[in-house]
Write a protein that holds these residues in place. Sequence first.
Motif, mmCIF file in Angstrom:
data_model
loop_
_atom_site.group_PDB
_atom_site.id
_atom_site.type_symbol
_atom_site.label_atom_id
_atom_site.label_comp_id
_atom_site.label_asym_id
_atom_site.label_seq_id
_atom_site.Cartn_x
_atom_site.Cartn_y
_atom_site.Cartn_z
ATOM 1 N N LEU A 1 0.649 -1.108 0.105
ATOM 2 C CA LEU A 1 0.459 -0.075 0.290
ATOM 3 C C LEU A 1 0.740 1.057 0.031
ATOM 4 O O LEU A 1 0.572 1.934 -1.459
ATOM 5 N N GLY A 2 1.751 1.243 0.416
ATOM 6 C CA GLY A 2 2.361 2.346 0.964
ATOM 7 C C GLY A 2 3.502 2.389 -0.148
ATOM 8 O O GLY A 2 3.635 3.873 -1.161
ATOM 9 N N ASN A 3 4.505 1.565 -0.970
ATOM 10 C CA ASN A 3 5.295 1.957 -1.712
ATOM 11 C C ASN A 3 3.922 2.488 -3.402
ATOM 12 O O ASN A 3 4.530 3.058 -4.144
ATOM 13 N N MET A 4 2.763 1.693 -3.860
ATOM 14 C CA MET A 4 1.205 2.254 -4.432
ATOM 15 C C MET A 4 1.547 3.905 -4.284
ATOM 16 O O MET A 4 1.294 4.432 -5.276
ATOM 17 N N ILE A 5 1.349 4.099 -3.281
ATOM 18 C CA ILE A 5 0.975 4.674 -3.118
ATOM 19 C C ILE A 5 2.138 6.531 -3.568
ATOM 20 O O ILE A 5 2.462 7.077 -3.897
ATOM 21 N N GLN A 6 3.601 5.400 -2.960
ATOM 22 C CA GLN A 6 4.914 6.345 -3.085
ATOM 23 C C GLN A 6 4.992 6.113 -4.811
ATOM 24 O O GLN A 6 5.477 7.375 -4.950
ATOM 25 N N TRP A 7 4.691 5.204 -5.073
ATOM 26 C CA TRP A 7 4.942 5.663 -6.980
ATOM 27 C C TRP A 7 4.032 6.366 -7.819
ATOM 28 O O TRP A 7 5.059 7.446 -8.105
ATOM 29 N N ALA A 8 2.666 6.313 -6.783
ATOM 30 C CA ALA A 8 1.684 7.319 -7.772
ATOM 31 C C ALA A 8 2.395 9.156 -7.818
ATOM 32 O O ALA A 8 1.712 9.665 -8.437
ATOM 33 N N ARG A 9 2.366 8.633 -6.232
ATOM 34 C CA ARG A 9 3.398 10.890 -5.916
ATOM 35 C C ARG A 9 4.464 10.731 -6.993
ATOM 36 O O ARG A 9 4.775 11.698 -7.400
ATOM 37 N N GLU A 10 5.674 10.256 -7.201
ATOM 38 C CA GLU A 10 7.082 9.668 -7.734
ATOM 39 C C GLU A 10 6.651 10.104 -8.651
ATOM 40 O O GLU A 10 6.459 11.465 -10.056
ATOM 41 N N ARG A 11 5.658 9.362 -10.064
ATOM 42 C CA ARG A 11 5.058 9.831 -11.108
ATOM 43 C C ARG A 11 3.696 11.230 -11.431
ATOM 44 O O ARG A 11 3.427 11.002 -12.582
ATOM 45 N N ASN A 12 3.974 11.683 -10.550
ATOM 46 C CA ASN A 12 3.177 13.261 -9.859
ATOM 47 C C ASN A 12 1.590 13.023 -10.407
ATOM 48 O O ASN A 12 0.770 13.664 -11.125
ATOM 49 N N ALA A 13 1.286 11.537 -9.868
ATOM 50 C CA ALA A 13 -0.541 11.579 -9.614
ATOM 51 C C ALA A 13 -1.219 12.192 -9.927
ATOM 52 O O ALA A 13 -2.604 13.078 -9.763
ATOM 53 N N ILE A 14 -0.725 13.455 -8.396
ATOM 54 C CA ILE A 14 -1.493 14.214 -8.334
ATOM 55 C C ILE A 14 -1.620 15.992 -9.187
ATOM 56 O O ILE A 14 -2.719 16.464 -9.118
ATOM 57 N N PHE A 15 -0.197 16.133 -9.401
ATOM 58 C CA PHE A 15 -0.369 17.177 -10.667
ATOM 59 C C PHE A 15 -1.435 17.310 -11.760
ATOM 60 O O PHE A 15 -1.887 17.739 -12.056
ATOM 61 N N THR A 16 -1.626 15.571 -11.590
ATOM 62 C CA THR A 16 -1.810 15.872 -13.454
ATOM 63 C C THR A 16 -3.984 14.610 -12.601
ATOM 64 O O THR A 16 -4.019 14.570 -13.816
ATOM 65 N N GLN A 17 -3.553 15.420 -11.476
ATOM 66 C CA GLN A 17 -5.213 14.489 -11.159
ATOM 67 C C GLN A 17 -5.249 13.984 -11.404
ATOM 68 O O GLN A 17 -6.603 13.186 -11.845
ATOM 69 N N GLN A 18 -4.480 12.788 -11.285
ATOM 70 C CA GLN A 18 -4.910 11.011 -11.625
ATOM 71 C C GLN A 18 -5.907 10.642 -10.191
ATOM 72 O O GLN A 18 -5.505 9.514 -9.727
ATOM 73 N N TRP A 19 -6.892 10.760 -9.768
ATOM 74 C CA TRP A 19 -7.132 10.166 -8.599
ATOM 75 C C TRP A 19 -7.564 9.122 -8.702
ATOM 76 O O TRP A 19 -7.708 8.280 -7.487
ATOM 77 N N ASN A 20 -7.930 8.409 -9.769
ATOM 78 C CA ASN A 20 -7.812 7.049 -10.205
ATOM 79 C C ASN A 20 -6.855 5.995 -9.493
ATOM 80 O O ASN A 20 -6.809 5.465 -9.387
ATOM 81 N N TRP A 21 -5.799 7.052 -9.153
ATOM 82 C CA TRP A 21 -4.984 6.023 -9.510
ATOM 83 C C TRP A 21 -3.761 7.003 -7.607
ATOM 84 O O TRP A 21 -3.939 5.367 -7.171
ATOM 85 N N ILE A 22 -3.956 7.694 -7.655
ATOM 86 C CA ILE A 22 -3.909 7.511 -6.028
ATOM 87 C C ILE A 22 -4.655 7.451 -5.053
ATOM 88 O O ILE A 22 -4.418 7.535 -3.427
ATOM 89 N N GLY A 23 -5.673 7.716 -5.430
ATOM 90 C CA GLY A 23 -6.693 7.756 -4.620
ATOM 91 C C GLY A 23 -7.559 6.714 -4.020
ATOM 92 O O GLY A 23 -7.481 6.343 -2.816
ATOM 93 N N PRO A 24 -7.287 4.816 -4.250
ATOM 94 C CA PRO A 24 -7.474 4.162 -4.147
ATOM 95 C C PRO A 24 -6.264 3.418 -3.251
ATOM 96 O O PRO A 24 -7.331 2.816 -2.468
#
Lengths: 332, 278
Positions: free
Chosen positions: B226-249
């Motif tokens: 779970l932690g790595n999944m959140i971290q990968w999403a952060r590293e690949r800028n999921a927040i900036f590109t607003q991919q909530w379906n990726w970092i949200g779950p």
Amino acid sequence: MKFTKYLAMRILTWALTIWIGVTFIFFVPRMFPSDPVENMIGRIQSRSGQMDPLEMESLRSSLRVQFGLEGSLLKQYGSFLQNGLLRLDFGPSLMSFPTPVGDIIKTYLPYTLGLMLMTTLMAWLIGNFIGLQAGFRKHRTSSKLMEAIAICIYPVPYFIVALVLQIIFAFILNWFPLQSTIITMGGLGTFLRTLVRASILPAVSLLLVGSGWWIISMKSLSGTVAEEDFVLYARYRGLPERKIGQSYVLRNSIITQVTALAMSLGGVFSGSIMTEIIFGYPGVGTLIQKAILQSDYNMILGCITISIVAIATATLIVDLIYPLIDPRIRYS
Amino acid sequence: MRKFLRNANGRLKVGIVITLFFLFLGFVVYYIPHANPFGYSTYGRRLSPSWEHPFGTTSMGQDVFWLLMESIHNSLVIGFIVALIGTVGGVFIGLLAGFSGGWLDRVLMVVTDTFVVIPSLPILILMTSLMRGSSTVLLMALVLAIFAWAWPSRQIRAMALSIKERDFIHTAWFSGEGTVQVIATEILPYALTWSLSNFMNATLAAIASESSLAVLGLSPANLISLGNMIQWARERNAIFTQQWNWIGPPIIATVVLFIGLFLLITGYNDYLSMKRGR
């Protein structure tokens, strides 16, 4: 007489804690197969191409000195204890060579201590206040609501709360910058303004998680005390509710909370490291993260030694305050 | 069973339902055949949630849903390994200290107390940063277990001290039972109910530590947690590109899992104290 004995015992435990902790972080890395010197040489080689074997040998031996890896294990241990623990000298930092690790930590430490002390104390006060209200009047809807909110926030790891706050308040609402910056140049006014702006979100996230636990534990403590016979007796005597709350329920449940505060400091520190990293707040946490990225082992070791000393000392101070608020303690 | 349902409090019920749901996701749904979620470009990049991909896909073309199932599975497995080692070790050391007394007890308790107050995260950071690159899931679990035994051993020792002096233990001694037998047949049953609650607590703590280390980039890079999944999403800028379906779950799953486990623990403790009260 008995207090001095308690004091001596407590200080002995303090010294033992630090000694065991520091010994642990000294020996454990040395049992790992990975050698920081060889890692470093590998990195230098990949950056600057092939090196003269003679030059490499001298680099290797000078790196051994810098990392404190020279001589027998016992000698290394002795000098680590003497230089690191007594003089807080951990050698030069490798990412900003040749500035000593101690100097860099000294500039970052006040930010972490400030943030952590302030939020820990506030969380303790706010949480215990709300918890007391909720436990004392536990059948009210507002009490149940407060507890429900606390249960939903407390178990969640610090960095997730920080991440969610960052997404909501910095990214979506744009109220705060995504990464904190504190401007130290340009006068006291700018410094304070940027400091406050940078600290609000980290502080709020630490407060939310921190007070959650105090609300939950204080509610159950004061709920139990409120049903004791002496509280019932005070009610029959017609004492005002405020008085019962303060002098009967609070006095008897706060003592446990002081011990709990001492026990929680290590966890709070871990939490503030994570929060700093999420917000880019310039404290020891961010420093540790930078040091990890650049494999600056002197820096990692320095930060960790200082945090063990700081946490052990803070725990000691809280434990020494304890007898002041609990008159029943007899040091026997 | 019916009696249990009648006596169980609301917290315990909600906690059991949430925990069972996650166990179902992590150990049943997880085994439904699916493509390896770790591989890049298995599917189209950045697909929106659809019937085929309930949570869409990542920027690397990974299916978020299966990534999440794998994360839940691995995080739970790490949590269980750490909790098992910590609980068994803690019970052993606690009983040893409580029953031996004397200098062994003192030495064990000084070490235990140190491990209780020492800030664990910095030391975990040091160890995992040294293992970076060579770390595996099992090694990670072993390192996390270093800090999992201290708290239970302290509690078990206190319990052993109080039980040791009770009449039925004396009776057992006088009827000629050996130390091992007394501990196994008379004391362990007491320790077991408590150990269950500690086991859940330790699982929660281990998953939290692993995910904290993951955010620092110190969790094994090939471990889908779970932690790595959140971290990968952060590293690949999921927040900036607003991919909530990726970092949200993964964030929502972590929050719900932690609340569920916490309710289970506190509910179970309340249930136990109520049972004892009658």
